[in-house]
Design a protein around this motif. Structure first.
Motif, PDB file in Angstrom:
ATOM      1  N   GLU A  54      58.355  47.330  20.794  1.00  0.00           N
ATOM      2  CA  GLU A  54      57.085  47.314  19.996  1.00  0.00           C
ATOM      3  C   GLU A  54      57.381  47.518  18.435  1.00  0.00           C
ATOM      4  OE1 GLU A  54      54.640  49.080  24.098  1.00  0.00           O
ATOM      5  OE2 GLU A  54      55.242  50.365  22.325  1.00  0.00           O
ATOM      6  N   LEU A  55      58.592  48.262  18.404  1.00  0.00           N
ATOM      7  CA  LEU A  55      58.903  48.581  16.823  1.00  0.00           C
ATOM      8  C   LEU A  55      59.705  47.190  15.957  1.00  0.00           C
ATOM      9  CD1 LEU A  55      60.362  51.961  17.230  1.00  0.00           C
ATOM     10  CD2 LEU A  55      58.201  51.449  16.121  1.00  0.00           C
ATOM     11  N   GLY A  56      59.709  46.152  17.051  1.00  0.00           N
ATOM     12  CA  GLY A  56      60.284  45.070  16.352  1.00  0.00           C
ATOM     13  C   GLY A  56      61.756  44.834  16.404  1.00  0.00           C
ATOM     14  N   ARG A  60      59.713  57.182  20.255  1.00  0.00           N
ATOM     15  CA  ARG A  60      59.373  56.190  19.294  1.00  0.00           C
ATOM     16  C   ARG A  60      60.013  56.879  17.970  1.00  0.00           C
ATOM     17  NH1 ARG A  60      55.554  52.233  18.786  1.00  0.00           N
ATOM     18  NH2 ARG A  60      55.066  52.583  20.975  1.00  0.00           N
ATOM     19  N   GLU A  61      59.803  57.957  17.722  1.00  0.00           N
ATOM     20  CA  GLU A  61      60.377  58.838  16.590  1.00  0.00           C
ATOM     21  C   GLU A  61      61.886  58.551  16.379  1.00  0.00           C
ATOM     22  OE1 GLU A  61      57.037  62.409  15.864  1.00  0.00           O
ATOM     23  OE2 GLU A  61      58.952  62.737  17.383  1.00  0.00           O
ATOM     24  N   THR A  97      62.203  52.989  27.184  1.00  0.00           N
ATOM     25  CA  THR A  97      62.831  52.927  25.961  1.00  0.00           C
ATOM     26  C   THR A  97      62.858  51.538  25.478  1.00  0.00           C
ATOM     27  OG1 THR A  97      63.977  54.855  26.627  1.00  0.00           O
ATOM     28  CG2 THR A  97      64.783  53.878  24.704  1.00  0.00           C
ATOM     29  N   ALA A  98      63.254  50.803  26.095  1.00  0.00           N
ATOM     30  CA  ALA A  98      63.331  49.501  25.840  1.00  0.00           C
ATOM     31  C   ALA A  98      61.801  48.721  25.100  1.00  0.00           C
ATOM     32  CB  ALA A  98      63.911  48.128  26.893  1.00  0.00           C
ATOM     33  N   GLN A 153      55.821  41.048  29.004  1.00  0.00           N
ATOM     34  CA  GLN A 153      54.915  41.805  27.963  1.00  0.00           C
ATOM     35  C   GLN A 153      55.546  41.877  26.519  1.00  0.00           C
ATOM     36  OE1 GLN A 153      54.843  45.775  29.913  1.00  0.00           O
ATOM     37  NE2 GLN A 153      54.927  44.892  31.755  1.00  0.00           N
ATOM     38  N   THR A 154      56.818  41.902  26.259  1.00  0.00           N
ATOM     39  CA  THR A 154      57.293  42.141  25.035  1.00  0.00           C
ATOM     40  C   THR A 154      58.082  41.230  24.416  1.00  0.00           C
ATOM     41  OG1 THR A 154      59.390  43.231  25.746  1.00  0.00           O
ATOM     42  CG2 THR A 154      57.680  44.643  25.756  1.00  0.00           C
ATOM     43  N   GLN A 155      58.639  40.088  25.009  1.00  0.00           N
ATOM     44  CA  GLN A 155      59.526  39.120  24.588  1.00  0.00           C
ATOM     45  C   GLN A 155      60.557  39.655  23.685  1.00  0.00           C
ATOM     46  OE1 GLN A 155      59.499  35.711  25.573  1.00  0.00           O
ATOM     47  NE2 GLN A 155      57.964  36.741  26.985  1.00  0.00           N
ATOM     48  N   GLY A 156      61.174  40.958  23.954  1.00  0.00           N
ATOM     49  CA  GLY A 156      62.145  41.624  23.138  1.00  0.00           C
ATOM     50  C   GLY A 156      63.599  41.530  23.598  1.00  0.00           C
TER      51      GLY A 156
END
Length: 409
Positions: A248-250, A199-200, A242-243, A281-284
């Motif tokens: 989640e971070l947009g 995340r960082e 990771t994806a 879950q994410t639609q990313g």
């Protein structure tokens, strides 16, 4: 000769974009039937219950995916995939004007599927200085690119700051260009090197200017297969995690599947189902890209290459199984322009882009051109009976006008 050219990106919601595209090309799109042109036909009884699900807009199961692979009726499978494709996108086919940048081919991994990576200080290895990478980006700017696609090897010595500076420098020099940079594998490696969490690491990359992530490195998620082809990479669960964090971070991303090596049909279906579950879950995920394995110049060069039939079938099955991923890309660099063109009638609605100097698959023996001009991509699309729409990375239509900046052609 110098020609003035500008590209303007519309910035509206996805639903408004689709509505706009369909109104812009209303004459052509209106000719695309919203219902099947004729009843589904096949001699393969296994496909009939699958067709019933597709016609009823129901999700296909793992067993359905296996049946699709084992069916010899490629036309029936393609008919179903084309039906779904036209439901979603009508007659539209997308492409973009992009440039690939591979900052280094030095890699600590020794994946048996790879002909691109080199060990440090060996023949053919290279690492771009930052100024060189920025100059490489500028050299491919003659067609006003809307995207830089940036991936490379897992370099054992380059600090995390190199990649942050690379991105920040590109964003400063080309503020209007979308930076699609670093696979999940690269992100995980950079995190480990920098002693940061995933995340960082993604937060810092995003702050530097990374707009979205490519989908490479997924290969096949099955552990048995990964031990053979890419045992130095993160495993399938780590790739998906990771994806998930990126989403989640947009940050949007693509997703891929490398096929045609040591995997089997069950491995392929499992891979797509796991992508589909994360997408729920994410639609990313924006785009699914099936990647045909090129064995030349790799330790697996004894394996046969994929055939045109297997490539087209994979495109079709991807469209049918991945009902929640908007786009299916027929990556012409790997499939050849001719197979990619045919794929526009077998479930795909995106051909990727102009690319310019693709290295990874050409090092593995790809014989396709290393770049293609906008006019040629448009010709391929039109001859397939589709309407070409130039897009940016986020699938916003691109409008080009004669204004703004000057480039040499």
């Amino acid at each position: 000769m110098a020609v003035a050219r500008e590209h303007l990106l519309t910035r509206t919601s996805p639903s408004a974009i689709i509505k706009s595209m369909f109104s812009t090309f209303s004459a052509t799109v209106s000719e695309t039937p919203s219902v099947p042109r004729h009843d589904f036909q096949t001699d393969d009884a296994r496909l009939r219950p699958i067709a019933d699900k597709v016609l009823a807009r129901e999700r296909l199961s793992f067993e359905d995916g296996i049946a699709l692979y084992r069916s010899p009726d490629i036309l029936a499978v393609g008919w179903l995939a084309n039906l779904v494709r036209e439901r979603m996108w009508g007659n539209t086919a997308f492409f973009n004007v992009n440039r690939h940048i591979n900052p280094t081919n030095v890699c600590v991994a020794a994946c048996r599927l790879c002909a691109f990576g080199r060990k440090k200080d060996t023949d053919g290895s290279y690492t771009m200085a930052l100024e060189e990478a920025w100059a490489t980006a500028a050299s491919g700017y003659s067609e006003a690119v809307t995207e830089f696609h940036i991936v490379g090897g897992l370099h054992p010595d380059l600090p995390f700051q190199y990649f942050l500076d690379l991105i920040a420098g590109l964003k400063q020099r080309f503020p209007q260009v979308h930076l699609k940079a670093f696979t999940m594998v690269e992100v995980a490696f950079l995190a480990k090197r920098a002693k940061l969490s995933i995340r960082e690491t993604l937060e810092q990359l995003k702050a530097a200017g990374v707009d979205s992530l490519p989908g490479g490195g997924a290969e096949i998620f099955n552990d048995r297969v990964r031990r053979v082809i890419c045992d130095h990479k993160i495993d399938g669960d780590q790739w998906l995690d990771t994806a998930r964090i990126a989403h989640e971070l947009g940050m949007k991303s693509n997703c891929t599947m490398l096929y045609g090596h040591v995997e089997n049909e069950e491995d392929r279906v499992d891979h797509m189902v796991r992508l589909r579950e994360l997408q729920d879950q994410t639609q990313g995920f924006q785009t699914f890209i099936p990647l045909a394995f090129h064995p030349d110049n790799t330790p697996l060069q004894h394996l046969p290459k994929t055939t045109g039939m297997s490539d087209i079938k994979q495109i079709a099955i991807g469209r049918l199984m991945l009902d929640n991923i908007p786009h299916i890309k027929a990556y012409w660099q790997m499939l050849t322009p001719k197979i990619a063109q045919i794929s526009l009638r077998f479930g795909a609605e995106d051909l990727d882009g102009t690319v310019i100097e693709e290295k990874i698959y050409h090092d593995a023996g790809a014989t396709t051109p290393q770049g293609m001009r906008r006019q040629e991509l448009e010709r391929l699309i039109r001859e397939a009976g589709r309407v070409p729409v130039e897009r940016d990375t986020l699938y916003r239509p691109v409008t080009r006008t004669e204004d703004s900046f000057t480039v040499a052609v």
